[in-house]
Write an enzyme that holds these catalytic residues in place. Structure first.
Site, PDB file in Angstrom:
ATOM      1  N   HIS A 470       0.832  -1.206   0.000  1.00 41.54           N
ATOM      2  CA  HIS A 470       0.000   0.000   0.000  1.00 41.54           C
ATOM      3  C   HIS A 470       0.869   1.260   0.000  1.00 41.54           C
ATOM      4  O   HIS A 470       0.731   2.138  -0.860  1.00 41.54           O
ATOM      5  CB  HIS A 470      -0.918  -0.014   1.235  1.00 41.54           C
ATOM      6  N   GLU A 471       1.761   1.335   0.964  1.00 44.10           N
ATOM      7  CA  GLU A 471       2.584   2.551   1.079  1.00 44.10           C
ATOM      8  C   GLU A 471       3.491   2.705  -0.136  1.00 44.10           C
ATOM      9  O   GLU A 471       3.796   3.821  -0.561  1.00 44.10           O
ATOM     10  CB  GLU A 471       3.403   2.534   2.375  1.00 44.10           C
ATOM     11  N   HIS A 474       1.726   4.569  -2.773  1.00 45.42           N
ATOM     12  CA  HIS A 474       1.879   6.024  -2.598  1.00 45.42           C
ATOM     13  C   HIS A 474       3.257   6.454  -3.086  1.00 45.42           C
ATOM     14  O   HIS A 474       3.409   7.495  -3.723  1.00 45.42           O
ATOM     15  CB  HIS A 474       1.748   6.408  -1.124  1.00 45.42           C
ATOM     16  N   HIS A 477       3.373   6.747  -6.717  1.00 39.28           N
ATOM     17  CA  HIS A 477       2.617   7.929  -7.146  1.00 39.28           C
ATOM     18  C   HIS A 477       3.537   9.161  -7.110  1.00 39.28           C
ATOM     19  O   HIS A 477       3.482  10.026  -7.992  1.00 39.28           O
ATOM     20  CB  HIS A 477       1.421   8.117  -6.205  1.00 39.28           C
TER      21      HIS A 477
END
Ligand SMILES: [Zn+2]
Length: 684
Positions: A470-471, A474, A477
């Protein structure tokens, strides 16, 4: 000023690999002088822009603003890093001193009339002045942001708004520090062997080492999520589970020096006043207007649609747990401190799948390599560890990220829990990508894994592995950003969209490509056997009722609380009444009770916005179906490129809904979310 010239917080980021912060030289004492100087420089830059005698143009106004404040961004980014990862007494003092100053400074720029008049002139002419699409977008976003923050108010209103923001900033800092205080100051101390019943060896080892660290006899379960959740999952001692939960759920609500109830009341009062000043019906309306949801009703509508099936599923889960408890001779009704414990037992019984059976296959280092590998397959990225970069703690690893040999950015990874580090996992941008100044991004991922004894591999749980991916979503991104202007780059998108890249990246973890290569046994090196993979798949939505309900209840309370106009009851009363109205199952408690709900009270980024996660998850589930249905599945190169071009690289240069439409070819719908969580009609 010799002091400032030698201040490592202000020092330019030089050195190899595109330059890096002088992390190894930074101390808490450096921050306030650096901040004052950076503010002075930024203030001078803004004054020059505002006082320009030439007519306002995009170049002399908006672009000039994008170029301004580089030192300020550097200092605040480093301050955030040290406040969240190396928070000692010195940093606590820095945070307290800086918070109201930062708030006042932000308002000083936002409320600068001459500057706003120029922004408005550029904005009014945006469609006719030959601007590119990204430049027009910058005009829209900057103008909207200034208006949202009160730039168009009269001087008296602006003055009051600035007062409110400064007071709020102090309250947010106090709120966070109180939670950290209760997490670090309180712990469950176990003194007898019998207290360890049911606990796995690695948890016992970590508890013993935590006790040694504190100079305490026995075992210490720290009052943090990474220690408390496993304890409540495995401890066979119901009395101790109850004690543990009381401690965990009582953070910020213990009546002592770290009690947050008075802070919450004052925050809400000020937020109500702020929203009214800004012309909105409530704080929730003000927040939603700036998001993809647009109205709190749209957000609430989604939450309520998912609430019913989630609670129904939780009811089924409780019935299964009650049966297991009965078989063990307990007829006590399942309580919140039993949920994780019996849930784990049901999982073992029903799916023949235990956390402990999976864990030997989940080595932190291997999974990190797996998420790198997937980024290579999807986006042609390569990761090379750097050993010559300064770090603020020896746990931190640094990687250079390249594509075809060219540097894309630099990525830091701060793995382990320690005193002074806030709990949870998060990503931060030390430096945001921008073509304007020609800089590549420097990104950091942070987590709170429990270190292994020396020489042993770090093994993590399945949910920790999901968080890791998940991280990193980010992180990608930020790394893959390809924008001209820093305000529009990377993760600077609306909050109910920002979780799309991260939640989507979670979906690569359970793919056969990743599991077969990277989920390998820590002793034998064998890949996770297919039978175990199958079991994982079958158990995919296990406990989904619980997880969705404990989340949704928080999201609904957050919205309801911020919809209150005035005369709000105190936090405890509100929480109690709201849960009754909602029909909260008695076996489940809020994932975050208000006194430690840091998402909504330690700042404004998730205030009235905890719904963001599920809003973004509707987008995620829809995007994941696109991958599942594509010829190459999750490793479909063409679709990965569509995702990169329309979502991951565009930052906020494209409006969120439009970005999704360009990726998916249509608007998002709720059905994929219901299917993904196993709440769809067909799955009942
Ligand atoms: Zn996230």
């Amino acid at each position: 000023m010799p002091d400032l010239a030698d201040n490592p917080v202000l020092a330019p980021w030089t050195g190899p690999h595109g330059g890096a912060p002088a992390f190894d030289r930074i101390k808490a004492v450096h921050f306030m002088p650096a901040l004052d100087e950076a503010m002075a420089r930024y203030r001078a830059e803004i004054a020059t822009i505002a006082a320009n005698s030439a007519a306002p143009t995009f170049a002399n106004t908006l672009e000039a603003m994008e170029r301004a404040g580089q030192d300020y961004r550097q200092v605040t980014s480093l301050m955030g890093t040290f406040a969240s990862t190396m928070n000692d007494e010195g940093m606590k003092a820095v945070e307290r001193d800086a918070a109201p100053k930062l708030a006042a400074f932000g308002d000083e720029i936002l409320h600068n009339r001459a500057l706003f008049d120029r922004i408005r002139a550029v904005y009014d002419a945006r469609a006719t002045s030959g601007l590119s699409a990204e430049q027009q977008r910058l005009a829209d976003v900057t103008y909207d942001d200034f208006v949202r923050q009160g730039a168009a108010l009269d001087p008296a209103q602006k003055h009051r708004l600035a007062e409110i923001n400064q007071r709020l900033a102090t309250l947010y800092t106090d709120f966070s520090q109180n939670i950290l205080g209760d997490e670090e100051g309180q712990a469950l101390t176990l003194t007898a062997e019998a207290d360890l019943a049911g606990l796995p060896d690695d948890l016992i080892e970590a508890a013993a080492s935590a006790a040694r660290e504190r100079g305490v006899k026995g075992w210490v379960i720290a009052n943090t999520r990474s220690s408390m959740e496993p304890f409540m999952t495995f401890s066979a001692r119901r009395d101790l589970r109850e004690k543990a939960l009381a401690l965990w759920a009582g953070r910020g609500d213990s009546g002592g020096a770290h009690d947050n109830n008075a802070i919450i009341a004052e925050v809400l009062k000020l937020r109500v006043e702020k929203a009214a000043l800004l012309g909105h019906d409530s704080f929730a309306h003000w927040i939603a207007a700036g998001q993809m949801a647009k109205t709190p009703e749209a957000a609430m509508d989604l939450l309520r649609q998912v609430w019913k099936p989630a609670v129904a599923r939780a009811g089924e889960e409780v019935a299964e747990m009650q049966a297991v408890a009965a078989a063990e001779g307990s007829n006590e009704p399942i309580s919140p401190w039993d949920y994780r414990y019996y849930s784990e037992k049901v999982r073992q019984a029903k799916y023949d799948l235990s956390n402990e059976a999976i864990k030997p296959y989940l080595q932190l280092d291997k999974l990190r390599d797996g998420m790198f590998w997937a980024a290579g397959e999807l986006f042609d990225l390569a990761f090379t560890q750097l050993h010559d970069m300064p770090v603020y703690h020896p746990d931190v690893q640094v990687y250079e990220v390249t594509r075809d040999g060219a540097r894309v950015g630099v990525w830091y990874f701060d793995f382990f829990a320690r005193a002074g580090k806030r709990s949870g996992a998060w990503m931060s941008e030390y430096r945001t990508q921008q073509k304007l100044a020609g800089v590549t991004p420097i990104i950091s991922n942070n987590s709170n894994f429990i270190p292994a004894p020396p020489g042993e591999p770090v093994l993590i749980s399945w949910s920790d592995a999901v968080t890791l991916f998940h991280e990193f979503g980010h992180g990608l991104h930020g790394l893959l950003s390809n924008a001209t202007y820093p305000s529009l780059a990377g993760t600077s998108v609306v909050r109910d969209f920002v979780e799309l890249p991260s939640q989507l990246y979670e979906r690569w973890l359970p793919t056969p490509q990743i599991l077969s290569r990277f989920a390998v046994h820590c002793r034998t090196g064998e890949p996770m056997p297919q039978t175990l993979v199958d079991k994982l798949k079958k158990a995919e939505n296990f406990s989904q009722g619980f997880h969705t309900a404990e989340y949704l209840a928080c999201a609904i309370l957050d919205l309801e609380y911020h919809l209150l106009a005035d005369k709000a009851p105190d936090a405890r009363t509100f929480e109690k009444q709201a849960l009754e109205r909602l029909g909260m199952p008695r076996e489940i408690i809020l994932r975050h009770r208000l006194p430690h709900f840091a998402h909504i009270f330690s700042g404004e980024s998730y205030a009235s916005g905890y719904y963001n996660y599920i809003w973004a998850d509707t987008l995620t589930a829809d995007a994941a179906e696109a991958f599942a249905e594509s010829p190459g599945g999750f490793f479909d190169k063409a679709l990965a490129k569509t995702l990169l071009d329309n979502v991951l690289s565009v930052g906020n240069t494209v409006e969120a809904g439009e970005a999704f439409r360009r990726f998916r070819g249509r608007d998002h719908t709720i059905e994929p979310l219901m299917r993904a969580r196993g709440f769809a009609e067909t799955d009942a």
